[in-house]
Design a protein around this motif. Structure first.
Motif, PDB file in Angstrom:
ATOM      1  N   TYR A  34     -23.432   6.049  19.487  1.00 16.74           N
ATOM      2  CA  TYR A  34     -24.025   5.877  18.159  1.00 16.74           C
ATOM      3  C   TYR A  34     -24.307   4.405  17.867  1.00 16.74           C
ATOM      4  O   TYR A  34     -25.214   4.077  17.124  1.00 16.74           O
ATOM      5  CB  TYR A  34     -23.114   6.467  17.084  1.00 16.74           C
ATOM      6  CG  TYR A  34     -23.379   7.921  16.845  1.00 16.74           C
ATOM      7  CD1 TYR A  34     -24.231   8.337  15.843  1.00 16.74           C
ATOM      8  CD2 TYR A  34     -22.793   8.885  17.639  1.00 16.74           C
ATOM      9  CE1 TYR A  34     -24.493   9.676  15.621  1.00 16.74           C
ATOM     10  CE2 TYR A  34     -23.042  10.227  17.434  1.00 16.74           C
ATOM     11  CZ  TYR A  34     -23.895  10.616  16.430  1.00 16.74           C
ATOM     12  OH  TYR A  34     -24.149  11.940  16.234  1.00 16.74           O
ATOM     13  N   ASN A  37     -27.909   2.580  18.498  1.00 16.38           N
ATOM     14  CA  ASN A  37     -29.002   2.676  17.529  1.00 16.38           C
ATOM     15  C   ASN A  37     -30.277   3.298  18.099  1.00 16.38           C
ATOM     16  O   ASN A  37     -31.381   2.802  17.888  1.00 16.38           O
ATOM     17  CB  ASN A  37     -29.324   1.301  16.923  1.00 16.38           C
ATOM     18  CG  ASN A  37     -28.157   0.751  16.155  1.00 16.38           C
ATOM     19  OD1 ASN A  37     -27.464   1.491  15.478  1.00 16.38           O
ATOM     20  ND2 ASN A  37     -27.934  -0.536  16.264  1.00 16.38           N
ATOM     21  N   PHE A  38     -30.119   4.365  18.839  1.00 18.87           N
ATOM     22  CA  PHE A  38     -31.287   5.099  19.308  1.00 18.87           C
ATOM     23  C   PHE A  38     -31.993   5.730  18.118  1.00 18.87           C
ATOM     24  O   PHE A  38     -31.363   6.177  17.180  1.00 18.87           O
ATOM     25  CB  PHE A  38     -30.892   6.219  20.290  1.00 18.87           C
ATOM     26  CG  PHE A  38     -30.395   5.715  21.605  1.00 18.87           C
ATOM     27  CD1 PHE A  38     -31.188   4.925  22.410  1.00 18.87           C
ATOM     28  CD2 PHE A  38     -29.131   6.047  22.049  1.00 18.87           C
ATOM     29  CE1 PHE A  38     -30.741   4.471  23.631  1.00 18.87           C
ATOM     30  CE2 PHE A  38     -28.671   5.601  23.266  1.00 18.87           C
ATOM     31  CZ  PHE A  38     -29.477   4.810  24.061  1.00 18.87           C
ATOM     32  N   ASP A  39     -33.300   5.804  18.150  1.00 19.69           N
ATOM     33  CA  ASP A  39     -34.044   6.428  17.059  1.00 19.69           C
ATOM     34  C   ASP A  39     -34.319   7.892  17.354  1.00 19.69           C
ATOM     35  O   ASP A  39     -34.642   8.656  16.455  1.00 19.69           O
ATOM     36  CB  ASP A  39     -35.366   5.689  16.822  1.00 19.69           C
ATOM     37  CG  ASP A  39     -36.009   6.093  15.517  1.00 19.69           C
ATOM     38  OD1 ASP A  39     -35.264   6.368  14.555  1.00 19.69           O
ATOM     39  OD2 ASP A  39     -37.247   6.114  15.458  1.00 19.69           O
ATOM     40  N   ASN A  40     -34.193   8.300  18.596  1.00 22.37           N
ATOM     41  CA  ASN A  40     -34.536   9.669  18.987  1.00 22.37           C
ATOM     42  C   ASN A  40     -33.354  10.630  18.979  1.00 22.37           C
ATOM     43  O   ASN A  40     -33.438  11.712  19.533  1.00 22.37           O
ATOM     44  CB  ASN A  40     -35.163   9.671  20.390  1.00 22.37           C
ATOM     45  CG  ASN A  40     -36.462   8.904  20.416  1.00 22.37           C
ATOM     46  OD1 ASN A  40     -37.166   8.844  19.417  1.00 22.37           O
ATOM     47  ND2 ASN A  40     -36.771   8.305  21.541  1.00 22.37           N
ATOM     48  N   LEU A  44     -29.107  11.705  13.919  1.00 27.02           N
ATOM     49  CA  LEU A  44     -29.332  10.609  12.977  1.00 27.02           C
ATOM     50  C   LEU A  44     -30.207  11.028  11.802  1.00 27.02           C
ATOM     51  O   LEU A  44     -30.134  10.446  10.724  1.00 27.02           O
ATOM     52  CB  LEU A  44     -29.970   9.418  13.699  1.00 27.02           C
ATOM     53  CG  LEU A  44     -29.103   8.743  14.759  1.00 27.02           C
ATOM     54  CD1 LEU A  44     -29.879   7.625  15.429  1.00 27.02           C
ATOM     55  CD2 LEU A  44     -27.812   8.225  14.163  1.00 27.02           C
ATOM     56  N   HIS A  45     -31.050  12.028  12.018  1.00 30.07           N
ATOM     57  CA  HIS A  45     -31.946  12.502  10.957  1.00 30.07           C
ATOM     58  C   HIS A  45     -31.436  13.780  10.305  1.00 30.07           C
ATOM     59  O   HIS A  45     -32.110  14.354   9.481  1.00 30.07           O
ATOM     60  CB  HIS A  45     -33.348  12.715  11.534  1.00 30.07           C
ATOM     61  CG  HIS A  45     -33.890  11.482  12.195  1.00 30.07           C
ATOM     62  ND1 HIS A  45     -34.233  10.343  11.487  1.00 30.07           N
ATOM     63  CD2 HIS A  45     -34.112  11.198  13.496  1.00 30.07           C
ATOM     64  CE1 HIS A  45     -34.659   9.417  12.325  1.00 30.07           C
ATOM     65  NE2 HIS A  45     -34.596   9.899  13.556  1.00 30.07           N
TER      66      HIS A  45
END
Length: 74
Positions: A34, A37-40, A44-45
């Motif tokens: 975590y 900081n992966f966006d995929n 996280l969403h």
């Protein structure tokens, strides 16, 4: 051939240290993933993503604690 008391005690200490290292590995692994900081990452969403990760870490740590306690490593 009998094991000396000192060797047995050292083995017991090694088991305890190894057990605690394994228990602490789970939250460390999740935290480092975590922390990248992966966006995929779908979690996280997702509104329940963070609580799910915390609960997952707690379940894994508790499970490992129970297993090692039953094996008399802790």
């Amino acid at each position: 051939m009998a094991i000396r008391a000192g060797q047995r005690r050292e083995g017991d200490v090694f088991k305890k240290i190894s057990s605690w290292a394994a228990i602490l590995f789970a939250p460390t692994l999740v935290g480092t993933i975590y922390g990248m900081n992966f966006d995929n990452m779908p979690e996280l969403h997702w509104a329940g993503g963070y609580p799910f990760a915390v609960v997952l870490m707690a379940v894994v740590c508790t499970s490992l604690y129970v297993v090692f306690k039953r094996k008399d490593w802790l």
